[in-house]
Design a protein around this motif. Structure first.
Motif, PDB file in Angstrom:
ATOM      1  N   PHE A  13       0.828  -1.207   0.000  1.00 48.20           N
ATOM      2  CA  PHE A  13       0.000   0.000   0.000  1.00 48.20           C
ATOM      3  C   PHE A  13       0.863   1.258   0.000  1.00 48.20           C
ATOM      4  N   PHE A  14       1.853   1.315   0.913  1.00 49.01           N
ATOM      5  CA  PHE A  14       2.689   2.512   1.002  1.00 49.01           C
ATOM      6  C   PHE A  14       3.674   2.586  -0.173  1.00 49.01           C
ATOM      7  N   ASP A  15       4.114   1.439  -0.691  1.00 53.55           N
ATOM      8  CA  ASP A  15       4.966   1.444  -1.886  1.00 53.55           C
ATOM      9  C   ASP A  15       4.209   2.030  -3.077  1.00 53.55           C
ATOM     10  N   ASN A  16       2.936   1.685  -3.200  1.00 54.96           N
ATOM     11  CA  ASN A  16       2.125   2.220  -4.296  1.00 54.96           C
ATOM     12  C   ASN A  16       1.951   3.730  -4.173  1.00 54.96           C
ATOM     13  N   LEU A  17       1.803   4.219  -2.941  1.00 54.47           N
ATOM     14  CA  LEU A  17       1.712   5.667  -2.741  1.00 54.47           C
ATOM     15  C   LEU A  17       2.977   6.362  -3.226  1.00 54.47           C
ATOM     16  N   ARG A  18       4.131   5.782  -2.892  1.00 53.92           N
ATOM     17  CA  ARG A  18       5.408   6.389  -3.316  1.00 53.92           C
ATOM     18  C   ARG A  18       5.556   6.332  -4.833  1.00 53.92           C
ATOM     19  N   LYS A  19       5.108   5.240  -5.465  1.00 56.56           N
ATOM     20  CA  LYS A  19       5.177   5.142  -6.925  1.00 56.56           C
ATOM     21  C   LYS A  19       4.306   6.199  -7.594  1.00 56.56           C
ATOM     22  N   MET A  20       3.240   6.598  -6.912  1.00 56.14           N
ATOM     23  CA  MET A  20       2.346   7.629  -7.438  1.00 56.14           C
ATOM     24  C   MET A  20       2.886   9.034  -7.199  1.00 56.14           C
ATOM     25  N   GLY A  21       4.057   9.121  -6.548  1.00 58.86           N
ATOM     26  CA  GLY A  21       4.691  10.420  -6.349  1.00 58.86           C
ATOM     27  C   GLY A  21       4.507  11.023  -4.966  1.00 58.86           C
ATOM     28  N   TYR A  22       3.847  10.299  -4.068  1.00 63.69           N
ATOM     29  CA  TYR A  22       3.641  10.813  -2.721  1.00 63.69           C
ATOM     30  C   TYR A  22       4.870  10.532  -1.852  1.00 63.69           C
ATOM     31  N   ALA A  23       5.197  11.480  -0.991  1.00 59.77           N
ATOM     32  CA  ALA A  23       6.231  11.266   0.023  1.00 59.77           C
ATOM     33  C   ALA A  23       5.526  10.916   1.329  1.00 59.77           C
ATOM     34  N   VAL A  24       6.033   9.891   2.032  1.00 60.32           N
ATOM     35  CA  VAL A  24       5.368   9.399   3.240  1.00 60.32           C
ATOM     36  C   VAL A  24       6.344   9.434   4.410  1.00 60.32           C
ATOM     37  N   LYS A  25       5.880   9.977   5.554  1.00 55.59           N
ATOM     38  CA  LYS A  25       6.676   9.976   6.781  1.00 55.59           C
ATOM     39  C   LYS A  25       5.844   9.354   7.897  1.00 55.59           C
ATOM     40  N   PHE A  26       6.520   8.558   8.758  1.00 54.63           N
ATOM     41  CA  PHE A  26       5.836   7.890   9.855  1.00 54.63           C
ATOM     42  C   PHE A  26       6.262   8.506  11.179  1.00 54.63           C
ATOM     43  N   GLY A  27       5.302   8.679  12.057  1.00 50.15           N
ATOM     44  CA  GLY A  27       5.538   9.167  13.402  1.00 50.15           C
ATOM     45  C   GLY A  27       4.317   8.827  14.217  1.00 50.15           C
ATOM     46  N   LYS A  28       3.942   9.673  15.158  1.00 47.27           N
ATOM     47  CA  LYS A  28       2.686   9.445  15.861  1.00 47.27           C
ATOM     48  C   LYS A  28       1.516   9.547  14.894  1.00 47.27           C
ATOM     49  N   ASP A  29       1.696  10.307  13.843  1.00 46.95           N
ATOM     50  CA  ASP A  29       0.690  10.446  12.792  1.00 46.95           C
ATOM     51  C   ASP A  29       1.397  10.239  11.448  1.00 46.95           C
ATOM     52  N   ILE A  30       0.702   9.664  10.471  1.00 47.98           N
ATOM     53  CA  ILE A  30       1.279   9.499   9.138  1.00 47.98           C
ATOM     54  C   ILE A  30       1.173  10.825   8.402  1.00 47.98           C
ATOM     55  N   SER A  31       2.277  11.280   7.838  1.00 42.48           N
ATOM     56  CA  SER A  31       2.287  12.521   7.068  1.00 42.48           C
ATOM     57  C   SER A  31       2.543  12.201   5.597  1.00 42.48           C
ATOM     58  N   VAL A  32       1.761  12.803   4.726  1.00 49.21           N
ATOM     59  CA  VAL A  32       1.862  12.541   3.286  1.00 49.21           C
ATOM     60  C   VAL A  32       1.997  13.868   2.548  1.00 49.21           C
ATOM     61  N   ARG A  33       2.950  13.917   1.608  1.00 47.37           N
ATOM     62  CA  ARG A  33       3.104  15.111   0.779  1.00 47.37           C
ATOM     63  C   ARG A  33       2.726  14.753  -0.654  1.00 47.37           C
ATOM     64  N   PRO A  34       1.633  15.336  -1.174  1.00 49.03           N
ATOM     65  CA  PRO A  34       1.201  15.040  -2.542  1.00 49.03           C
ATOM     66  C   PRO A  34       2.237  15.515  -3.560  1.00 49.03           C
ATOM     67  N   PRO A  35       2.230  14.939  -4.754  1.00 45.66           N
ATOM     68  CA  PRO A  35       3.172  15.353  -5.801  1.00 45.66           C
ATOM     69  C   PRO A  35       3.042  16.846  -6.108  1.00 45.66           C
ATOM     70  N   GLY A  36       4.165  17.552  -6.192  1.00 45.43           N
ATOM     71  CA  GLY A  36       4.180  18.969  -6.530  1.00 45.43           C
ATOM     72  C   GLY A  36       3.891  19.904  -5.377  1.00 45.43           C
ATOM     73  N   LYS A  37       3.643  19.366  -4.187  1.00 40.07           N
ATOM     74  CA  LYS A  37       3.361  20.201  -3.020  1.00 40.07           C
ATOM     75  C   LYS A  37       4.604  20.298  -2.134  1.00 40.07           C
ATOM     76  N   GLU A  38       4.679  21.375  -1.353  1.00 38.78           N
ATOM     77  CA  GLU A  38       5.827  21.584  -0.486  1.00 38.78           C
ATOM     78  C   GLU A  38       5.594  21.079   0.929  1.00 38.78           C
ATOM     79  N   ARG A  39       4.361  21.085   1.388  1.00 37.85           N
ATOM     80  CA  ARG A  39       4.071  20.732   2.770  1.00 37.85           C
ATOM     81  C   ARG A  39       3.454  19.341   2.887  1.00 37.85           C
TER      82      ARG A  39
END
Length: 239
Positions: free
Chosen positions: A6-32
């Motif tokens: 699931f998370f590998d597919n998100l990265r292939k789609m261009g999303y950046a993923v960070k794990f912590g107390k909450d999952i943080s996702v940065r959509p393609p072309g976004k800075e935050r």
């Protein structure tokens, strides 16, 4: 699909993923980065995503109604025709029923007549705690097939690996400052408790895979034992 896929597919789609107390996702072309649970609710926590992945072969259930709001609906069909459990859950329920763990509705529980059971089934009467733990895991994750069992075990093992990685990072952070902060100690305790539960569930998955095969063999031997008096009676009549 497993949790890792699931998370590998998100990265292939261009999303950046960070794990912590909450999952943080940065959509393609976004800075935050966007925190999923904070913005979209509890169903987007790591645990919520895991549960939906494990239930992917089952229809998604609607969210429970808020307390105080009662809605009446007309249902078609009958409970007699409702879909019954199959696979592992059906096997375990049937096996435990033969052992006398359950009783028919409206009747008092009667002690099991051990003489009518195959000796291998009688041995399992001493394993009530293990059987109960395995049934609860099958019910918790709605596991019926071998594919679902192995997928669940793989997902649990991935969670163990992720927690071990997080704990190692906390240890490195603590060494940099020379001591564990209160927040780090608290998180490490939480990780330790979660690891204990996950490792137990991984072990249960392995036990289910082995025990289910033995159950099928025991049930077959029990069936043959029950048919022996009938065969003897027929042979006497034929003589």
């Amino acid at each position: 699909m497993t949790e890792r896929q699931f998370f590998d597919n998100l990265r292939k789609m261009g999303y950046a993923v960070k794990f912590g107390k909450d999952i943080s996702v940065r959509p393609p072309g976004k800075e935050r980065f966007v925190r999923l649970a904070r913005n979209f609710g509890e169903t987007y926590t790591l645990e919520g995503i895991r549960q939906r992945i494990l239930r992917q072969q089952h229809p998604e259930r609607p969210l429970p109604e808020l307390p105080g709001k009662v809605k009446r609906r007309k249902m078609r069909g009958s409970f007699q025709n409702a879909k019954k459990v199959t696979g592992f859950r059906a096997l375990y329920f049937h096996y435990c029923y033969l052992l006398g763990f359950f009783q028919k509705k409206g009747t008092e529980k009667q002690p099991q007549n051990r003489k009518k059971l195959h000796f291998l089934l009688r041995e399992d009467l001493l394993k009530l705690d293990s059987l109960t733990a395995e049934i609860r895991l099958l019910a918790r994750y709605r596991i019926d097939t071998s594919e679902q069992l192995f997928s669940c075990r793989e997902s649990l093992e991935e969670r163990v690996d992720r927690l071990l990685t997080e704990r190692a990072g906390l240890n490195r952070a603590a060494r940099k400052v020379g001591a564990d902060s209160t927040e780090i100690r608290q998180r490490k305790q939480e990780i330790g408790k979660e690891l204990a539960v996950l490792r137990k569930e991984v072990k249960l998955c392995g036990n289910i895979a082995a025990r289910s095969q033995q159950m099928k063999e025991n049930l077959q031997m029990q069936k043959e034992k029950q048919s022996e008096p009938v065969k003897k009676e027929r042979s006497v009549r034929e003589k």
